[in-house]
Scaffold this motif. Structure first.
Motif, PDB file in Angstrom:
ATOM      1  N   GLY A  49       0.831  -1.218   0.000  1.00  0.00           N
ATOM      2  CA  GLY A  49       0.000   0.000   0.000  1.00  0.00           C
ATOM      3  C   GLY A  49       0.858   1.257   0.000  1.00  0.00           C
ATOM      4  N   GLY A  98     -19.547  -0.812  -3.942  1.00  0.00           N
ATOM      5  CA  GLY A  98     -18.506  -0.047  -4.644  1.00  0.00           C
ATOM      6  C   GLY A  98     -17.096  -0.482  -4.306  1.00  0.00           C
ATOM      7  N   LEU A 100     -14.158  -3.483  -3.677  1.00  0.00           N
ATOM      8  CA  LEU A 100     -13.821  -4.857  -4.073  1.00  0.00           C
ATOM      9  C   LEU A 100     -12.759  -5.493  -3.178  1.00  0.00           C
ATOM     10  N   HIS A 101     -12.303  -4.774  -2.163  1.00  0.00           N
ATOM     11  CA  HIS A 101     -11.259  -5.314  -1.279  1.00  0.00           C
ATOM     12  C   HIS A 101     -11.869  -6.391  -0.370  1.00  0.00           C
ATOM     13  N   ASP A 102     -11.280  -7.576  -0.388  1.00  0.00           N
ATOM     14  CA  ASP A 102     -11.888  -8.614   0.463  1.00  0.00           C
ATOM     15  C   ASP A 102     -10.902  -9.389   1.334  1.00  0.00           C
ATOM     16  N   SER A 146     -17.188  -4.170   5.944  1.00  0.00           N
ATOM     17  CA  SER A 146     -15.798  -3.812   5.704  1.00  0.00           C
ATOM     18  C   SER A 146     -15.738  -2.775   4.575  1.00  0.00           C
ATOM     19  N   THR A 150     -11.960   5.429   1.188  1.00  0.00           N
ATOM     20  CA  THR A 150     -12.657   6.556   1.825  1.00  0.00           C
ATOM     21  C   THR A 150     -13.945   6.878   1.053  1.00  0.00           C
ATOM     22  N   SER A 195     -13.569  -2.304  15.123  1.00  0.00           N
ATOM     23  CA  SER A 195     -12.297  -2.847  15.588  1.00  0.00           C
ATOM     24  C   SER A 195     -11.265  -2.762  14.485  1.00  0.00           C
ATOM     25  N   ALA A 198      -8.602  -8.347  12.951  1.00  0.00           N
ATOM     26  CA  ALA A 198      -9.465  -9.519  13.015  1.00  0.00           C
ATOM     27  C   ALA A 198      -9.539 -10.124  14.424  1.00  0.00           C
TER      28      ALA A 198
HETATM   29  C1  B12 Z   1      -4.638  -5.293  -2.132  1.00  0.00           C
HETATM   30  C2  B12 Z   1      -5.214  -3.944  -2.442  1.00  0.00           C
HETATM   31  C3  B12 Z   1      -6.046  -3.845  -3.565  1.00  0.00           C
HETATM   32  C4  B12 Z   1      -6.483  -5.052  -4.391  1.00  0.00           C
HETATM   33  C5  B12 Z   1      -7.607  -5.763  -3.590  1.00  0.00           C
HETATM   34  C6  B12 Z   1      -7.602  -7.272  -3.809  1.00  0.00           C
HETATM   35  C7  B12 Z   1      -8.585  -7.947  -2.893  1.00  0.00           C
HETATM   36  N1  B12 Z   1      -9.116  -9.050  -3.388  1.00  0.00           N
HETATM   37  O1  B12 Z   1      -8.882  -7.522  -1.784  1.00  0.00           O
HETATM   38  C8  B12 Z   1      -6.997  -4.377  -5.707  1.00  0.00           C
HETATM   39  C9  B12 Z   1      -5.881  -4.375  -6.733  1.00  0.00           C
HETATM   40  C10 B12 Z   1      -8.250  -5.002  -6.328  1.00  0.00           C
HETATM   41  C11 B12 Z   1      -7.215  -2.939  -5.240  1.00  0.00           C
HETATM   42  C12 B12 Z   1      -7.952  -2.046  -5.985  1.00  0.00           C
HETATM   43  C13 B12 Z   1      -8.073  -0.695  -5.641  1.00  0.00           C
HETATM   44  N2  B12 Z   1      -7.461  -0.060  -4.630  1.00  0.00           N
HETATM   45 CO1  B12 Z   1      -6.564  -0.986  -3.185  1.00  0.00          CO
HETATM   46  N3  B12 Z   1      -5.357  -1.620  -1.890  1.00  0.00           N
HETATM   47  C14 B12 Z   1      -4.916  -2.810  -1.618  1.00  0.00           C
HETATM   48  C15 B12 Z   1      -3.932  -2.747  -0.414  1.00  0.00           C
HETATM   49  C16 B12 Z   1      -2.501  -2.729  -0.958  1.00  0.00           C
HETATM   50  C17 B12 Z   1      -3.997  -3.834   0.632  1.00  0.00           C
HETATM   51  C18 B12 Z   1      -5.381  -4.082   1.266  1.00  0.00           C
HETATM   52  C19 B12 Z   1      -5.293  -5.353   2.086  1.00  0.00           C
HETATM   53  O2  B12 Z   1      -5.664  -6.423   1.624  1.00  0.00           O
HETATM   54  N4  B12 Z   1      -4.717  -5.255   3.320  1.00  0.00           N
HETATM   55  C20 B12 Z   1      -4.482  -6.415   4.182  1.00  0.00           C
HETATM   56  C21 B12 Z   1      -5.730  -6.687   5.044  1.00  0.00           C
HETATM   57  C22 B12 Z   1      -5.479  -7.902   5.940  1.00  0.00           C
HETATM   58  O3  B12 Z   1      -5.955  -5.562   5.868  1.00  0.00           O
HETATM   59  P1  B12 Z   1      -7.353  -4.764   5.924  1.00  0.00           P
HETATM   60  O4  B12 Z   1      -8.086  -4.951   4.662  1.00  0.00           O
HETATM   61  O5  B12 Z   1      -7.108  -3.410   6.431  1.00  0.00           O
HETATM   62  O6  B12 Z   1      -8.188  -5.591   7.014  1.00  0.00           O
HETATM   63  C23 B12 Z   1      -7.875  -5.614   8.417  1.00  0.00           C
HETATM   64  C24 B12 Z   1      -8.542  -4.483   9.224  1.00  0.00           C
HETATM   65  O7  B12 Z   1      -8.788  -3.328   8.483  1.00  0.00           O
HETATM   66  C25 B12 Z   1      -9.759  -5.110   9.810  1.00  0.00           C
HETATM   67  N5  B12 Z   1     -11.005  -5.183   9.044  1.00  0.00           N
HETATM   68  C26 B12 Z   1     -11.203  -5.197   7.709  1.00  0.00           C
HETATM   69  N6  B12 Z   1     -12.507  -5.339   7.424  1.00  0.00           N
HETATM   70  C27 B12 Z   1     -13.160  -5.422   8.586  1.00  0.00           C
HETATM   71  C28 B12 Z   1     -14.520  -5.569   8.857  1.00  0.00           C
HETATM   72  C29 B12 Z   1     -14.942  -5.610  10.175  1.00  0.00           C
HETATM   73  C30 B12 Z   1     -16.401  -5.773  10.479  1.00  0.00           C
HETATM   74  C31 B12 Z   1     -14.000  -5.473  11.230  1.00  0.00           C
HETATM   75  C32 B12 Z   1     -14.478  -5.462  12.627  1.00  0.00           C
HETATM   76  C33 B12 Z   1     -12.638  -5.332  10.958  1.00  0.00           C
HETATM   77  C34 B12 Z   1     -12.232  -5.316   9.640  1.00  0.00           C
HETATM   78  O8  B12 Z   1      -9.338  -6.450  10.055  1.00  0.00           O
HETATM   79  C35 B12 Z   1      -8.524  -6.881   8.951  1.00  0.00           C
HETATM   80  C36 B12 Z   1      -7.570  -7.949   9.420  1.00  0.00           C
HETATM   81  O9  B12 Z   1      -6.749  -7.514  10.482  1.00  0.00           O
HETATM   82  C37 B12 Z   1      -4.357  -1.372   0.228  1.00  0.00           C
HETATM   83  C38 B12 Z   1      -3.284  -0.669   1.081  1.00  0.00           C
HETATM   84  C39 B12 Z   1      -3.501  -0.861   2.572  1.00  0.00           C
HETATM   85  N7  B12 Z   1      -2.460  -0.670   3.314  1.00  0.00           N
HETATM   86  O10 B12 Z   1      -4.597  -1.120   3.050  1.00  0.00           O
HETATM   87  C40 B12 Z   1      -4.780  -0.580  -1.032  1.00  0.00           C
HETATM   88  C41 B12 Z   1      -5.763   0.579  -0.893  1.00  0.00           C
HETATM   89  C42 B12 Z   1      -6.873   0.255   0.083  1.00  0.00           C
HETATM   90  N8  B12 Z   1      -6.322   0.658  -2.250  1.00  0.00           N
HETATM   91  C43 B12 Z   1      -6.483   1.887  -2.656  1.00  0.00           C
HETATM   92  C44 B12 Z   1      -6.993   2.264  -3.936  1.00  0.00           C
HETATM   93  C45 B12 Z   1      -6.959   3.741  -4.268  1.00  0.00           C
HETATM   94  C46 B12 Z   1      -7.514   1.301  -4.831  1.00  0.00           C
HETATM   95  C47 B12 Z   1      -8.149   1.584  -6.211  1.00  0.00           C
HETATM   96  C48 B12 Z   1      -9.110   2.785  -6.257  1.00  0.00           C
HETATM   97  C49 B12 Z   1      -6.969   1.711  -7.206  1.00  0.00           C
HETATM   98  C50 B12 Z   1      -7.361   2.071  -8.623  1.00  0.00           C
HETATM   99  N9  B12 Z   1      -6.882   3.205  -9.027  1.00  0.00           N
HETATM  100  O11 B12 Z   1      -8.057   1.343  -9.295  1.00  0.00           O
HETATM  101  C51 B12 Z   1      -8.887   0.233  -6.497  1.00  0.00           C
HETATM  102  C52 B12 Z   1     -10.354   0.257  -6.012  1.00  0.00           C
HETATM  103  C53 B12 Z   1     -11.129  -0.979  -6.421  1.00  0.00           C
HETATM  104  C54 B12 Z   1     -12.456  -1.068  -5.696  1.00  0.00           C
HETATM  105  N10 B12 Z   1     -13.515  -0.536  -6.292  1.00  0.00           N
HETATM  106  O12 B12 Z   1     -12.519  -1.575  -4.593  1.00  0.00           O
HETATM  107  C55 B12 Z   1      -6.074   2.904  -1.584  1.00  0.00           C
HETATM  108  C56 B12 Z   1      -7.293   3.530  -0.896  1.00  0.00           C
HETATM  109  C57 B12 Z   1      -7.118   5.015  -0.672  1.00  0.00           C
HETATM  110  C58 B12 Z   1      -8.287   5.582   0.061  1.00  0.00           C
HETATM  111  N11 B12 Z   1      -7.960   6.324   1.088  1.00  0.00           N
HETATM  112  O13 B12 Z   1      -9.421   5.401  -0.242  1.00  0.00           O
HETATM  113  C59 B12 Z   1      -5.144   2.033  -0.672  1.00  0.00           C
HETATM  114  C60 B12 Z   1      -5.126   2.486   0.813  1.00  0.00           C
HETATM  115  C61 B12 Z   1      -3.709   2.126  -1.258  1.00  0.00           C
HETATM  116  C62 B12 Z   1      -3.044   3.483  -1.041  1.00  0.00           C
HETATM  117  N12 B12 Z   1      -2.129   3.563  -0.106  1.00  0.00           N
HETATM  118  O14 B12 Z   1      -3.368   4.430  -1.698  1.00  0.00           O
HETATM  119  N13 B12 Z   1      -6.578  -2.679  -4.077  1.00  0.00           N
END
Ligand code: B12
Length: 216
Positions: A49, A98, A100-102, A146, A150, A195, A198
């Protein structure tokens, strides 16, 4: 725990074969899956990221890193979900409209399953009515949303509002998470809890279920 920094590198470099290979050897050495996730895998996705944010990586790199992360998680999540304990509550989980992050959502779902929750995973890009209709099927459900963008986190409010207008708000609990969220945001939209990861999501879900027991 031995050093599995190769797993971190495999994810950052998008090498899904190596990610799966290192994960397999770690499991053969009886490594705790949660530790692998927390110590190597989540930091790797954060690094991806960061590289994206400073234009070093672009969407293709995000995609191949996500594929490597998933290759490893596929081996780990069955172990996280293999709690085999009595059902403690029902959770309807999904990534909001809207978005697709899963990866994070799937991790939360697996941890909840492992903790004994019945988990109904609606997938990604879930319209508000889908959450509401699935929650309606059974009282005492937790709706877990989830969002990683933003621009999509605002869609969580629509779900809370629709639960309210469907007369379900008192019958369900709402928990939210995802990297851009804050506890203040959760409170603002009228969710019952937020939170950061996970593991904490499990503790939160347990607390919300206990509230049903005390208000029943
Ligand atoms: C992988 C990724 C993608 C992949 C997603 C693949 C997939 N199947 O998920 C792909 C390539 C598809 C993607 C696309 C995009 N992405 Co993206 N992506 C990421 C990235 C690098 C990692 C996300 C991730 O998987 N993290 C690892 C997991 C384990 O962490 P997590 O999701 O945060 O989940 C933890 C907690 O948040 C929490 N949690 C999560 N969900 C829930 C739900 C509940 C109920 C609870 C309690 C807790 C909880 O627990 C989880 C486990 O500990 C992030 C960067 C980042 N640091 O987050 C950017 C990021 C989220 N993406 C970003 C962007 C801009 C995009 C795109 C718009 C890019 C583009 N120009 O097309 C598109 C949007 C597509 C769409 N419509 O969704 C930006 C968002 C900026 C913003 N502020 O909105 C980020 C932050 C990158 C950046 N630094 O700029 N992305």
């Amino acid at each position: 725990m031995s050093d599995y920094s190769q797993l971190y590198d495999a994810i950052v470099n998008g090498d899904h074969r190596l990610a799966a290979e290192v994960t397999k050897s770690a499991l053969e050495a009886n490594t705790d899956p949660s530790e692998l996730i927390a110590k190597y895998m989540i930091p790797a996705m954060n690094e991806v990221g960061n590289r994206f944010a400073c234009n070093e990586y672009f969407v293709p790199e995000l995609l191949i890193a996500a594929r490597a992360m998933k290759a490893s998680l596929e081996l780990l999540t069955p172990l996280l979900a293999a709690g085999g304990v009595q059902r403690v509550g029902r959770v309807v989980i999904g990534t909001v409209k809207g978005d697709l992050h899963d990866i994070g959502k799937n991790l939360v779902a697996s941890m909840l399953e492992g903790a004994g929750f019945e988990v109904i995973d609606l997938g990604v890009d879930v319209p508000p009515d889908k959450f509401v209709d699935t929650a309606r099927e059974k009282e005492g459900t937790i709706v877990a949303m989830s969002a990683l963008l933003t621009t999509t986190m605002v869609n969580m409010k629509a779900v809370v509002d629709r639960l309210q207008s469907a007369g379900l708000r008192d019958k369900v609990r709402v928990m939210v998470g995802g990297a851009p969220l804050t506890p203040q945001f959760a409170e603002q939209i009228g969710a019952d809890g937020y939170s950061e990861n996970a593991t904490e999501a499990v503790a939160l879900a347990r607390r919300l279920v206990s509230e049903f027991a005390t208000t029943a």
